[in-house]
Structure formats: C-alpha cells, structure tokens
Design an enzyme around this catalytic site. Structure first.
Site, mmCIF file in Angstrom:
data_model
loop_
_atom_site.group_PDB
_atom_site.id
_atom_site.type_symbol
_atom_site.label_atom_id
_atom_site.label_comp_id
_atom_site.label_asym_id
_atom_site.label_seq_id
_atom_site.Cartn_x
_atom_site.Cartn_y
_atom_site.Cartn_z
ATOM 1 C CG PHE A 13 1.309 -10.302 22.380
ATOM 2 C CD1 PHE A 13 2.563 -10.095 21.832
ATOM 3 C CD2 PHE A 13 0.198 -10.215 21.554
ATOM 4 C CE1 PHE A 13 2.714 -9.823 20.480
ATOM 5 C CE2 PHE A 13 0.339 -9.944 20.200
ATOM 6 C CZ PHE A 13 1.609 -9.741 19.661
ATOM 7 C CG ASP A 24 -1.300 -16.114 23.918
ATOM 8 O OD1 ASP A 24 -0.727 -16.918 23.154
ATOM 9 O OD2 ASP A 24 -1.653 -14.974 23.567
ATOM 10 C CE1 TYR A 26 2.219 -14.736 13.950
ATOM 11 C CE2 TYR A 26 -0.058 -15.290 13.444
ATOM 12 C CZ TYR A 26 0.858 -14.517 14.128
ATOM 13 O OH TYR A 26 0.424 -13.553 14.989
ATOM 14 C CE LYS A 27 3.824 -14.939 17.305
ATOM 15 N NZ LYS A 27 3.078 -14.431 18.448
ATOM 16 N NE ARG A 58 10.897 -11.277 19.645
ATOM 17 C CZ ARG A 58 9.604 -11.463 19.371
ATOM 18 N NH1 ARG A 58 8.755 -11.693 20.356
ATOM 19 N NH2 ARG A 58 9.158 -11.402 18.142
#
Ligand SMILES: *Cc1c(COP(=O)(O)O)cnc(C)c1O
Length: 405
Positions: free
Chosen positions: A123, A192, A217-218, A364
């Site tokens: 990422f 991560d 927030y995921k 995705r």
C-alpha cells in the site's frame, strides 16, 4: 440463484446484524473494505457525545465521561480481534502516522541497522512513510517481491514491514513464518492489518509479531478518517521510544514539566489530544464487530465470496480473478482483472452496486460479512453479468476518468 441466496440468508447466524447498520435502499455495498458502513447506533452515540458530554459536561468530560482513557479503552476492545492482550493496543492517529512512529521505534531498537524491508506494490502509504525517513537519512528502503522476502533479510535489516492482506489482490502473507524469518535475521516485524482487522482472524502474539497498525474506518466501521490503531508486543513496552513525543504520551501530562518522560506502555504512542468525536464513533463500530467475533465473521466472509464466484459461474461470466482462488489464501475481497475495469466499476455504481477500481485494471469487490446478505451477493453477480454482456460500460460517462473523481 436468488432462491439459494435467500435460503443461505435464512440460515445465516449473522443475518440479524444487518439491522445494526444503515445501508441505503437499493444499494449493494461491496466497499466495506474501504469505508465500512455506518452502524445504526452511531447516530445516537454521536448525538449524545455532542449534546451531553461536550455540550453540558464541557471540560469535565475528560474525567466524568472517560475521554482521557478512550484511546486505551478502544484499543483493549480491538485487541481480541488481532490476537493481542488488551494493554498492547491503542487507538490513535492515522495508520500512516502510526507507521511512522513504529518504523522509527524499530530503528531505535536496532542500532547499526537502517534497512526497512517491504515489497513493491505494498500500500503506497507504507512505502512512502519509509521513504520519508529515508529522505531524512534515518532509514534505507529495500523492496523484495513476495517470493524473495525471506532471502532479502540480512544483518542490515532493522524491520520487515508488510501488509497482511494485499489491498489490490487480497493475497495473504504468512505472519508467523515471515515474523520468524525476520527474527532469525535479527530484525523486527511490523504488520499492517488495515484489511485484516475485523474481517479475518489474526493472532499477533501467537505469531510473535513485534508491531502492528491498522485502520479504524474499514472493517471496524469507525467512520471516514476514524482513528487508527497500533499494537506493540508487551515485551517491547519498556524499551519503546517513538519520536512524536507529544504531551499526551507523557507519563504525567498535567504536571506540565519541561522535560519529556514517556508514559507507561502504549500510552507513550499518543502524541496530541485524542479526537474524541472520532473515537466515540469508532468505539461503536468496534463494539459491534468484536461482539460478533472474528471467527464467525471470517466464516461468513469466505462463504460470501465463494457464493459470488458460484453465481458468476452459473451466469457464465468469465472474468479473470486477480485474487487467490482458494479462500484460505485471501482476505475478505475478490479482485478481477479487466482492461475496462474502470468503466465497469462506474457502470456498476450507477446500478447501485458499489465496489471500487484500483489502477490499472482491477475491479475490487469487498465482502464485509457483518452486513452483507447472500441476496446482495447474488444481485451483484447478476449486475456484473449484465454490465459485461451489454454495451453499457462503453458509454462515455463511465469511461471518462476526468468526469468522476
Ligand atoms: C487503507 C490503508 C491505509 C490507510 O492509511 P491512512 O493513514 O488511514 O490513510 C494504510 N495501509 C493500508 C494497507 C491500507 O489498506
């Protein structure tokens, strides 16, 4: 297909949890891996924090409403989702900032070593945070492809920094094996967990992990820009030094001393005043997810993605999978490759099926198990089949990337 989906929903032990979220009518939400849905209880909780705790309690609420301990309290609730002890996790800052603090902490624990090893295609923020320290002359970035990571660990490596679930493909790294390889080379390991926490079981302590970070927030449904979390294994707490030595990480912030003294344990990971409104929203999401339990979430997420592929098969959709075909080797998402993935994604969004596009050719689709129904999955498969079979995605409005941000 729809019949089968409804039967699966009827037998789904998590079906009732959908009610705990606010999902707009007509939307099939396959982007909970990017921004988790809004928990229904967040409305009332936010109103209460604003009205009573801020409005009436004012500054007294740091004590009377327990604001001062909120980062540690939420950390303790996240802990069982990632195989950590309650005192090893804190909710603070963003994932990016937590990466900075922990990369720097690892460098301080491995004097004489400067290399931070990661993989190309990790990422971006993970790679950029290493690059920032490199530009200061404090670190040296080394990247090795998935197959070559263990071989790239040598006596110069201070830290191995990897993302457990790859954000584009969903492919998993073996936390236990790679942490062991890092330790064998005398390095530390930082994981991560942005696409893992709340979606699949992680056992940081069983794997011997040193550090971890992840998003609020995921899959934790903390809201846009929610505070992130950080984990440091208890055995490192005494030695841990991080460079963002703000007053909230001080052992006694309200002594107002001129000299910094790190707080106990994870408290020293704090920097400035915690964002109470954001933390209050995060706590609601974390409580729901922790209440369901990650094993049950993981079981359903695997069923959802398997069912989606089954539906695609029945509909005769042939689109190459960019994710591992074996559910045991991927996180809670399915990624597909198509040269027109961008336009296809836009056409799906116009139909109310919200997934996302990742450059250059990835569609995705995330399967957040707490609120997605099998019926949604069947519907999404049907829409994708129709979009691919028709001409709709060729429309200019879907292909013009400048038109949509
Ligand atoms: C989403 C995500 C982040 C986000 O970092 P922020 O600082 O919250 O913007 C970091 N790492 C990974 C792997 C992610 O998927």
């Amino acid at each position: 297909m729809l019949e089968r989906a409804r039967a699966l929903d009827a037998g789904d032990p998590l079906a009732a949890y959908r009610e705990r979220f606010t999902i707009p009518e007509g939307v099939i939400y396959l982007d909970g891996n990017s921004l988790g849905a809004l928990p229904a209880a967040t409305h009332a909780r936010m109103a209460e924090v604003v009205r009573a705790e801020w409005g009436e309690g004012l500054i007294r609420s740091w004590n009377s409403a327990g604001w001062i301990d909120l980062p540690q309290r939420i950390g303790a609730k996240i802990a069982p989702l990632i195989g950590a002890a309650p005192h090893e996790v804190i909710a603070a800052d963003s994932t990016s900032v937590n990466l900075f603090k922990l990369i720097a902490a690892a460098l301080a624990m491995r004097p004489g070593r400067k290399v931070i090893l990661s993989e190309p295609g990790n990422f971006p923020t993970d790679l950029y945070m290493i690059a920032g320290l490199e530009a200061q002359g404090l670190a040296e970035r080394r990247l090795a492809g998935r197959e070559h990571i263990a071989g790239a660990l040598d006596e110069d490596v201070a830290l191995l920094l990897l993302t457990h679930v790859h954000y584009k493909t969903g492919a998993l790294h073996d936390i236990a094996a790679l942490t062991r390889a890092a330790h064998d080379a005398g390095a530390l390991a930082l994981w991560d967990l942005s696409h893992s926490a709340g979606a699949l079981p992680v056992d940081l302590n069983a794997c011997g992990a040193d550090f971890a970070v992840g998003c609020g927030y995921k899959y934790l449904n903390g809201g846009p820009g929610a505070p992130a979390f950080a984990f440091v294994a208890g055995r490192h707490h005494q030695a841990l030094q991080q460079p963002l030595t703000g007053w909230m990480g001080h052992a006694a912030p309200f002594a107002f001393s001129d000299d910094y003294a790190p707080g106990d344990g994870m408290t020293r990971l704090l920097c400035g005043t915690p964002p109470i409104l954001g933390l209050a929203a995060l706590e609601v999401g974390v409580e729901i997810i922790a209440g369901i339990g990650v094993e049950r979430l993981y079981a359903k997420s695997q069923q959802l993605s398997k069912f989606f592929r089954l539906c695609l098969g029945e509909l005769g959709v042939d689109i190459p999978l960019a994710s591992p075909a074996d559910p045991a080797e991927r996180g809670s998402q399915l990624s597909f490759r198509h040269p027109e993935a961008y336009a296809i994604c836009q056409a799906l969004i116009a139909r109310g099926v919200i997934g996302d596009f990742r450059d250059p050719d990835i569609l995705r689709l995330g399967f957040a198990p707490a609120y997605l129904r099998f019926e949604d999955v069947a519907g999404a498969a049907r829409h994708l089949a129709e979009v691919l079979a028709g001409e709709e995605w060729r429309r200019d409005e879907f292909r013009d990337r400048a038109a949509v941000t």
